[in-house]
Design an enzyme around this catalytic site. Sequence first.
Site, short mmCIF file in Angstrom:
data_model
loop_
_atom_site.label_atom_id
_atom_site.label_comp_id
_atom_site.label_asym_id
_atom_site.label_seq_id
_atom_site.Cartn_x
_atom_site.Cartn_y
_atom_site.Cartn_z
N ALA A 169 0.84 -1.20 0.00
CA ALA A 169 0.00 0.00 0.00
C ALA A 169 0.87 1.25 0.00
O ALA A 169 2.03 1.22 0.43
CB ALA A 169 -0.93 0.01 1.21
N ASP A 170 0.30 2.32 -0.51
CA ASP A 170 0.96 3.62 -0.46
C ASP A 170 -0.12 4.68 -0.33
O ASP A 170 -1.15 4.62 -1.02
CB ASP A 170 1.79 3.87 -1.72
CG ASP A 170 2.66 5.10 -1.56
OD1 ASP A 170 3.64 5.03 -0.78
OD2 ASP A 170 2.35 6.13 -2.19
#
Length: 192
Positions: free
Chosen positions: A67-68
């Site tokens: 995730a970012d």
Amino acid sequence: MNIILASGSPRRREILANTSAEFSVVTSDVDEKIFDYEEPTQLVLRLAFEKCMDVAVNNTKDVVIGADTIVVLDNEILGKPKSEDEAFEMLKKLSNREHQVITGMSIVNLEKNKKIVDYAISNVKFKNLTDKDITDYISTKECLDKAGAYGIQGYGALLVEEIRGDYFNIVGLPISKLSDILKENFSINLFV
């Protein structure tokens, strides 16, 4: 099939730990470079996928989640501030304005050749902050390792007037959307 969270974020770890998922954490070494030509959603999708693949290549049998999360104001990406002065400038820009928090997610199982990439957007409206509000918040030191110079799960909640969208997306992992993806594509139920 084991689950691996490809993130060093304690916030993402805590969100996933609030489900029935048994998982391990393997931090990715991907350089979070930002290219000028990338739109915000392109950026988070690319970084989430790169982080995920960085860990997945050594864990091919496992389901790897990357995730970012970024903060975007008027199409400008506000990353993690490099100093308290930069944090002050970011928070001043966000004052009395609405911005977007975008989290890209990548879920990969290389053994089954399954790769899902998706994102979530939440809108956050800040109160009209005085300079003292901003310096008081900065004095908590909470702002320095957070995109947009604030963390909504801590003192940063005091800056927020309104949110529209998934709160957990703002923290860093849109868990409801992730749950749907895991159930539909990997037969993983986060309830049991």
